[in-house]
Motif scaffolding. Structure first.
Motif, PDB file in Angstrom:
ATOM      1  N   TRP A  19     -34.089  17.115   5.936  1.00 37.37           N
ATOM      2  CA  TRP A  19     -33.938  16.815   7.362  1.00 37.37           C
ATOM      3  C   TRP A  19     -34.841  17.699   8.206  1.00 37.37           C
ATOM      4  O   TRP A  19     -35.050  18.868   7.879  1.00 37.37           O
ATOM      5  CB  TRP A  19     -32.496  17.065   7.792  1.00 37.37           C
ATOM      6  CG  TRP A  19     -31.535  16.079   7.219  1.00 37.37           C
ATOM      7  CD1 TRP A  19     -30.887  16.167   6.024  1.00 37.37           C
ATOM      8  CD2 TRP A  19     -31.127  14.857   7.822  1.00 37.37           C
ATOM      9  NE1 TRP A  19     -30.090  15.065   5.858  1.00 37.37           N
ATOM     10  CE2 TRP A  19     -30.213  14.249   6.937  1.00 37.37           C
ATOM     11  CE3 TRP A  19     -31.441  14.216   9.020  1.00 37.37           C
ATOM     12  CZ2 TRP A  19     -29.613  13.027   7.210  1.00 37.37           C
ATOM     13  CZ3 TRP A  19     -30.840  12.994   9.296  1.00 37.37           C
ATOM     14  CH2 TRP A  19     -29.940  12.417   8.395  1.00 37.37           C
ATOM     15  N   VAL A  20     -35.340  17.144   9.282  1.00 36.84           N
ATOM     16  CA  VAL A  20     -35.976  17.918  10.337  1.00 36.84           C
ATOM     17  C   VAL A  20     -35.066  17.748  11.555  1.00 36.84           C
ATOM     18  O   VAL A  20     -34.903  16.631  12.065  1.00 36.84           O
ATOM     19  CB  VAL A  20     -37.404  17.428  10.659  1.00 36.84           C
ATOM     20  CG1 VAL A  20     -38.023  18.300  11.758  1.00 36.84           C
ATOM     21  CG2 VAL A  20     -38.270  17.428   9.405  1.00 36.84           C
ATOM     22  N   GLY A  80     -31.349  13.790  13.340  1.00 38.18           N
ATOM     23  CA  GLY A  80     -32.724  14.264  13.280  1.00 38.18           C
ATOM     24  C   GLY A  80     -33.572  13.293  12.485  1.00 38.18           C
ATOM     25  O   GLY A  80     -33.232  12.131  12.337  1.00 38.18           O
ATOM     26  N   VAL A  81     -34.667  13.788  11.934  1.00 40.16           N
ATOM     27  CA  VAL A  81     -35.538  12.961  11.103  1.00 40.16           C
ATOM     28  C   VAL A  81     -35.102  13.158   9.649  1.00 40.16           C
ATOM     29  O   VAL A  81     -35.079  14.286   9.155  1.00 40.16           O
ATOM     30  CB  VAL A  81     -37.024  13.332  11.281  1.00 40.16           C
ATOM     31  CG1 VAL A  81     -37.892  12.566  10.294  1.00 40.16           C
ATOM     32  CG2 VAL A  81     -37.463  13.054  12.714  1.00 40.16           C
ATOM     33  N   ARG A  82     -34.755  12.054   9.004  1.00 41.89           N
ATOM     34  CA  ARG A  82     -34.334  12.103   7.593  1.00 41.89           C
ATOM     35  C   ARG A  82     -35.503  11.666   6.731  1.00 41.89           C
ATOM     36  O   ARG A  82     -36.134  10.646   6.983  1.00 41.89           O
ATOM     37  CB  ARG A  82     -33.146  11.191   7.345  1.00 41.89           C
ATOM     38  CG  ARG A  82     -32.642  11.264   5.897  1.00 41.89           C
ATOM     39  CD  ARG A  82     -31.379  10.455   5.700  1.00 41.89           C
ATOM     40  NE  ARG A  82     -30.823  10.715   4.385  1.00 41.89           N
ATOM     41  CZ  ARG A  82     -30.480   9.770   3.526  1.00 41.89           C
ATOM     42  NH1 ARG A  82     -30.627   8.499   3.846  1.00 41.89           N
ATOM     43  NH2 ARG A  82     -29.986  10.090   2.351  1.00 41.89           N
ATOM     44  N   VAL A  83     -35.771  12.457   5.693  1.00 40.07           N
ATOM     45  CA  VAL A  83     -36.823  12.143   4.734  1.00 40.07           C
ATOM     46  C   VAL A  83     -36.157  11.927   3.379  1.00 40.07           C
ATOM     47  O   VAL A  83     -35.382  12.773   2.927  1.00 40.07           O
ATOM     48  CB  VAL A  83     -37.852  13.289   4.625  1.00 40.07           C
ATOM     49  CG1 VAL A  83     -38.950  12.927   3.631  1.00 40.07           C
ATOM     50  CG2 VAL A  83     -38.440  13.635   5.986  1.00 40.07           C
ATOM     51  N   VAL A  84     -36.450  10.798   2.749  1.00 41.93           N
ATOM     52  CA  VAL A  84     -35.950  10.507   1.412  1.00 41.93           C
ATOM     53  C   VAL A  84     -37.142  10.104   0.549  1.00 41.93           C
ATOM     54  O   VAL A  84     -37.959   9.279   0.967  1.00 41.93           O
ATOM     55  CB  VAL A  84     -34.901   9.370   1.409  1.00 41.93           C
ATOM     56  CG1 VAL A  84     -34.446   9.045  -0.016  1.00 41.93           C
ATOM     57  CG2 VAL A  84     -33.708   9.742   2.277  1.00 41.93           C
ATOM     58  N   ALA A 107     -41.534  16.714   5.548  1.00 46.56           N
ATOM     59  CA  ALA A 107     -40.836  17.434   6.616  1.00 46.56           C
ATOM     60  C   ALA A 107     -41.775  18.405   7.331  1.00 46.56           C
ATOM     61  O   ALA A 107     -41.739  18.535   8.560  1.00 46.56           O
ATOM     62  CB  ALA A 107     -39.623  18.169   6.051  1.00 46.56           C
ATOM     63  N   LEU A 108     -42.621  19.087   6.574  1.00 46.18           N
ATOM     64  CA  LEU A 108     -43.593  19.999   7.195  1.00 46.18           C
ATOM     65  C   LEU A 108     -44.552  19.246   8.118  1.00 46.18           C
ATOM     66  O   LEU A 108     -44.948  19.765   9.167  1.00 46.18           O
ATOM     67  CB  LEU A 108     -44.372  20.754   6.123  1.00 46.18           C
ATOM     68  CG  LEU A 108     -43.597  21.850   5.400  1.00 46.18           C
ATOM     69  CD1 LEU A 108     -44.374  22.322   4.175  1.00 46.18           C
ATOM     70  CD2 LEU A 108     -43.287  23.004   6.327  1.00 46.18           C
ATOM     71  N   THR A 122     -36.141  22.600  13.124  1.00 45.72           N
ATOM     72  CA  THR A 122     -35.760  23.244  11.871  1.00 45.72           C
ATOM     73  C   THR A 122     -35.805  22.232  10.728  1.00 45.72           C
ATOM     74  O   THR A 122     -35.572  21.035  10.931  1.00 45.72           O
ATOM     75  CB  THR A 122     -34.340  23.854  11.919  1.00 45.72           C
ATOM     76  OG1 THR A 122     -33.394  22.820  12.177  1.00 45.72           O
ATOM     77  CG2 THR A 122     -34.241  24.933  12.976  1.00 45.72           C
ATOM     78  N   ILE A 123     -36.124  22.722   9.556  1.00 48.08           N
ATOM     79  CA  ILE A 123     -36.117  21.922   8.339  1.00 48.08           C
ATOM     80  C   ILE A 123     -34.947  22.428   7.505  1.00 48.08           C
ATOM     81  O   ILE A 123     -34.826  23.632   7.264  1.00 48.08           O
ATOM     82  CB  ILE A 123     -37.439  22.068   7.557  1.00 48.08           C
ATOM     83  CG1 ILE A 123     -38.595  21.520   8.392  1.00 48.08           C
ATOM     84  CG2 ILE A 123     -37.349  21.366   6.200  1.00 48.08           C
ATOM     85  CD1 ILE A 123     -39.966  21.813   7.815  1.00 48.08           C
TER      86      ILE A 123
END
Length: 156
Positions: A19-20, A80-84, A107-108, A122-123
């Motif tokens: 997550w971000v 937030g932003v979800r990355v899968v 995420a970065l 935040t990550i």
């Protein structure tokens, strides 16, 4: 490095998430398209795919393995932003590190593209959700169950 030469090459896959977290000003910039470098979600998706293929260059004792498929989704959620990321291979060792690297690199990139709007991004929550194949067998995080047909992990 661990010697995997005696292990059979088998089909393996792994899914990870991260997550971000967005402060209000970063969310507003993302939703309004006010990001000077372009679309953070698209760039992050592509960066995650590239990261999955470069894992052995970044994780020092990780074996270079053929990534036979990878999917990265980057979505704006209320939290937030979800990355899968889901990564596939046919190799003598698994792809957990490739999935985790894909998520982290994506995420970065979200962070990099939104840092002009806020430094309070935040990550967090980077973790393995699911893995299939290999000597140790399948694994699913206790709060996530993959679809038995596709191996896909439903959103949290």
């Amino acid at each position: 490095m661990v010697d995997v030469s005696a292990k059979a090459a088998t089909a393996r896959s792994a899914t990870a998430e991260g997550w971000v977290r967005l402060p209000p000003e970063a969310r507003a910039a993302l939703q309004a398209g006010r990001t000077p470098k372009g679309d953070p979600l698209t760039v992050a998706r592509l960066a995650g795919l590239a990261g999955s293929k470069r894992t052995a260059d970044l994780v020092l004792l990780c074996h270079p393995i053929p990534v036979t498929g990878a999917e990265v989704t980057v979505t704006l959620e209320p939290e937030g932003v979800r990355v899968v990321a889901t990564v596939h291979t046919t190799a003598p060792t698994g792809v957990e590190m490739e999935a985790l690297t894909a998520v982290t690199v994506a995420a970065l990139n979200v962070y990099d593209m939104l840092k002009a709007s806020s430094k309070a991004l935040t990550i967090d929550g980077v973790r393995l959700l699911y893995k299939a194949g290999g000597k140790s067998g399948d694994y699913a995080a206790p709060d996530h169950r993959p679809d038995p047909g596709t191996g896909a992990v439903p959103p949290a």
